[in-house]
Scaffold this motif. Sequence first.
Motif, PDB file in Angstrom:
ATOM      1  N   MET A   1       0.854  -1.349  -0.036  1.00  0.00           N
ATOM      2  CA  MET A   1       0.235  -0.137  -0.271  1.00  0.00           C
ATOM      3  C   MET A   1       0.606   1.347  -0.039  1.00  0.00           C
ATOM      4  N   TRP A   2       2.275   1.042   0.837  1.00  0.00           N
ATOM      5  CA  TRP A   2       2.375   2.307   0.754  1.00  0.00           C
ATOM      6  C   TRP A   2       4.166   2.389  -0.204  1.00  0.00           C
ATOM      7  N   ASP A   3       3.960   2.187  -1.371  1.00  0.00           N
ATOM      8  CA  ASP A   3       5.452   1.761  -2.777  1.00  0.00           C
ATOM      9  C   ASP A   3       4.788   2.807  -2.664  1.00  0.00           C
ATOM     10  N   ALA A   4       4.273   3.894  -3.184  1.00  0.00           N
ATOM     11  CA  ALA A   4       4.496   5.239  -3.874  1.00  0.00           C
ATOM     12  C   ALA A   4       5.097   6.024  -3.060  1.00  0.00           C
ATOM     13  N   GLY A   5       5.643   5.976  -1.539  1.00  0.00           N
ATOM     14  CA  GLY A   5       6.685   6.359  -0.806  1.00  0.00           C
ATOM     15  C   GLY A   5       7.851   6.230  -1.357  1.00  0.00           C
ATOM     16  N   ASN A   6       7.980   5.264  -2.221  1.00  0.00           N
ATOM     17  CA  ASN A   6       9.879   5.100  -2.509  1.00  0.00           C
ATOM     18  C   ASN A   6       9.506   5.682  -3.654  1.00  0.00           C
ATOM     19  N   ARG A   7       8.581   6.020  -4.426  1.00  0.00           N
ATOM     20  CA  ARG A   7       8.223   6.520  -5.911  1.00  0.00           C
ATOM     21  C   ARG A   7       8.250   8.388  -5.940  1.00  0.00           C
ATOM     22  N   SER A   8       8.484   8.891  -4.612  1.00  0.00           N
ATOM     23  CA  SER A   8       7.854  10.179  -4.794  1.00  0.00           C
ATOM     24  C   SER A   8       9.593  10.845  -3.996  1.00  0.00           C
ATOM     25  N   ALA A   9       9.334  12.050  -4.541  1.00  0.00           N
ATOM     26  CA  ALA A   9      10.412  12.527  -3.417  1.00  0.00           C
ATOM     27  C   ALA A   9      10.046  13.314  -2.535  1.00  0.00           C
ATOM     28  N   VAL A  10       8.725  13.372  -1.730  1.00  0.00           N
ATOM     29  CA  VAL A  10       8.521  13.340  -0.810  1.00  0.00           C
ATOM     30  C   VAL A  10       7.992  12.367   0.046  1.00  0.00           C
ATOM     31  N   GLN A  11       9.602  12.827   1.613  1.00  0.00           N
ATOM     32  CA  GLN A  11       8.969  11.074   2.503  1.00  0.00           C
ATOM     33  C   GLN A  11       8.519  11.962   3.286  1.00  0.00           C
ATOM     34  N   GLU A  12       7.774  12.598   3.589  1.00  0.00           N
ATOM     35  CA  GLU A  12       6.971  13.634   5.291  1.00  0.00           C
ATOM     36  C   GLU A  12       6.369  14.520   4.468  1.00  0.00           C
ATOM     37  N   PHE A  13       5.497  14.600   5.507  1.00  0.00           N
ATOM     38  CA  PHE A  13       4.596  15.717   5.481  1.00  0.00           C
ATOM     39  C   PHE A  13       4.572  16.491   6.266  1.00  0.00           C
ATOM     40  N   ILE A  14       4.107  17.958   6.330  1.00  0.00           N
ATOM     41  CA  ILE A  14       4.054  19.304   8.047  1.00  0.00           C
ATOM     42  C   ILE A  14       2.253  19.329   7.339  1.00  0.00           C
ATOM     43  N   LEU A  15       1.785  19.198   8.488  1.00  0.00           N
ATOM     44  CA  LEU A  15       0.784  19.496   9.338  1.00  0.00           C
ATOM     45  C   LEU A  15       0.687  21.439   9.214  1.00  0.00           C
ATOM     46  N   GLU A  16       0.052  22.174   9.412  1.00  0.00           N
ATOM     47  CA  GLU A  16       0.036  22.929   8.645  1.00  0.00           C
ATOM     48  C   GLU A  16      -0.459  23.470   9.883  1.00  0.00           C
ATOM     49  N   GLY A  17      -2.389  23.173  10.760  1.00  0.00           N
ATOM     50  CA  GLY A  17      -2.837  23.493  11.738  1.00  0.00           C
ATOM     51  C   GLY A  17      -3.503  24.795  11.187  1.00  0.00           C
ATOM     52  N   PHE A  18      -3.328  25.599  12.040  1.00  0.00           N
ATOM     53  CA  PHE A  18      -4.243  26.932  12.348  1.00  0.00           C
ATOM     54  C   PHE A  18      -3.669  28.128  12.467  1.00  0.00           C
ATOM     55  N   PRO A  19      -2.429  29.030  10.943  1.00  0.00           N
ATOM     56  CA  PRO A  19      -1.365  29.526  11.124  1.00  0.00           C
ATOM     57  C   PRO A  19      -2.081  30.756  11.471  1.00  0.00           C
ATOM     58  N   ALA A  20      -2.808  31.099  11.512  1.00  0.00           N
ATOM     59  CA  ALA A  20      -3.927  33.264  11.847  1.00  0.00           C
ATOM     60  C   ALA A  20      -4.203  32.712  13.575  1.00  0.00           C
ATOM     61  N   VAL A  21      -3.769  31.611  14.081  1.00  0.00           N
ATOM     62  CA  VAL A  21      -4.179  31.601  15.561  1.00  0.00           C
ATOM     63  C   VAL A  21      -3.065  30.964  16.286  1.00  0.00           C
ATOM     64  N   GLN A  22      -1.919  31.094  15.466  1.00  0.00           N
ATOM     65  CA  GLN A  22      -0.768  30.364  16.249  1.00  0.00           C
ATOM     66  C   GLN A  22      -0.741  31.145  17.517  1.00  0.00           C
ATOM     67  N   HIS A  23      -0.679  32.211  17.552  1.00  0.00           N
ATOM     68  CA  HIS A  23      -0.123  32.937  18.864  1.00  0.00           C
ATOM     69  C   HIS A  23      -1.646  32.947  19.952  1.00  0.00           C
ATOM     70  N   LEU A  24      -2.531  31.747  19.740  1.00  0.00           N
ATOM     71  CA  LEU A  24      -3.129  31.755  20.916  1.00  0.00           C
ATOM     72  C   LEU A  24      -3.171  30.505  21.204  1.00  0.00           C
ATOM     73  N   GLY A  25      -1.710  29.746  20.607  1.00  0.00           N
ATOM     74  CA  GLY A  25      -1.727  28.205  20.747  1.00  0.00           C
ATOM     75  C   GLY A  25      -1.726  27.152  21.538  1.00  0.00           C
ATOM     76  N   LYS A  26      -1.471  27.968  23.118  1.00  0.00           N
ATOM     77  CA  LYS A  26      -1.488  27.753  24.687  1.00  0.00           C
ATOM     78  C   LYS A  26      -2.707  27.335  25.010  1.00  0.00           C
ATOM     79  N   ILE A  27      -3.951  28.376  24.495  1.00  0.00           N
ATOM     80  CA  ILE A  27      -5.123  28.703  24.627  1.00  0.00           C
ATOM     81  C   ILE A  27      -6.335  27.469  23.986  1.00  0.00           C
ATOM     82  N   LEU A  28      -5.546  27.415  22.794  1.00  0.00           N
ATOM     83  CA  LEU A  28      -6.219  26.297  22.359  1.00  0.00           C
ATOM     84  C   LEU A  28      -6.078  25.419  22.284  1.00  0.00           C
ATOM     85  N   PHE A  29      -5.083  24.933  22.828  1.00  0.00           N
ATOM     86  CA  PHE A  29      -4.239  23.789  23.264  1.00  0.00           C
ATOM     87  C   PHE A  29      -4.961  23.077  24.865  1.00  0.00           C
TER      88      PHE A  29
END
Length: 310
Positions: free
Chosen positions: A1-29
């Motif tokens: 199922m994961w063979d495509a990872g070997n044919r792709s340049a991307v080996q990991e992804f970055i989850l962006e989340g909610f950058p607009a409210v990152q300054h409220l991170g601790k409260i939202l956490f």
Amino acid sequence: MWDAGNRSAVQEFILEGFPAVQHLGKILFLVHLLAYLASIMGNTLIISIIWADHRLHTPMYFFLGTFSIMENLFITTVIPKLLAIFLSGRQAISFAACFMQTFVFFFLGSTAFFVMGVLSLDRYLAICRPLRYSSIMRPRVCSLLVTACFTLGFVFAVAPIVRLSQLSFCGPNVIPHFFCDFGPLAKLSCSDSRSTETLFFSVAFVVVSIPLLVTIISYSNIVVTIVRLPSAKERQKAFSTCSSHLIVLSLMYSSCLFIYVKPKQTSRVDFNRQAALVNTVLTPVLNPVIYTLRNKQVHQALRGALCRGK
């Protein structure tokens, strides 16, 4: 199922989340941590009450207990990563882990829809066919129905996620979401993803529409039966057994129809990211509250447990 990872340049992804409210991170956490714990404890309480009280050893509560177990697994697939994003910012996730998260998310989500469809059928039989109810909804039949729900959820989740994992991912690798959802992943692919998106739309439509059709037919018959009941007290009792189920269904369908049942999965990513919070945070918190506050049998079981504790 994961063979495509070997044919792709991307080996990991970055989850962006909610950058607009990152300054409220601790409260939202803190807010989302409390919501997560409340949901886990609420569903665990329902499971414990159903297991401990013999009066709740009925098909309806068997399906409800199964739904509560799946709800805990479902939110645990997503929320811990969301909490890490609020606390520390963007989070890396490996190629294989990302697609595994996508698969588990849709597998459990699809299974939950089928279980709620079965619960609609159970309410129809209990209210509209009371004399045949006990002979139809035997323990073995209930177990087979739940097994069928898990099997269908697995089958419907496998094909689109395998197809998605076989696409090429050449970069960028930032997912504008707080988990590995299908639409944002499809948008990152450098392959032609139109056929994969069409397959996913078809699967999502079937997963949502079949339980919805069962629910509409079941509750149409239930309403007709309730209206014909001679006593207002009987009508109120019959409706009270269904009202919490209908509220939970409304919450589930409203968010999922908005996010997934549309042909263009790559559109409205920002709106989907916010709407997904309803499906993964708000609804799981409300479900145990709805089922406990609007159910007299659960009230009685809770009072009995508290009396035994004292």
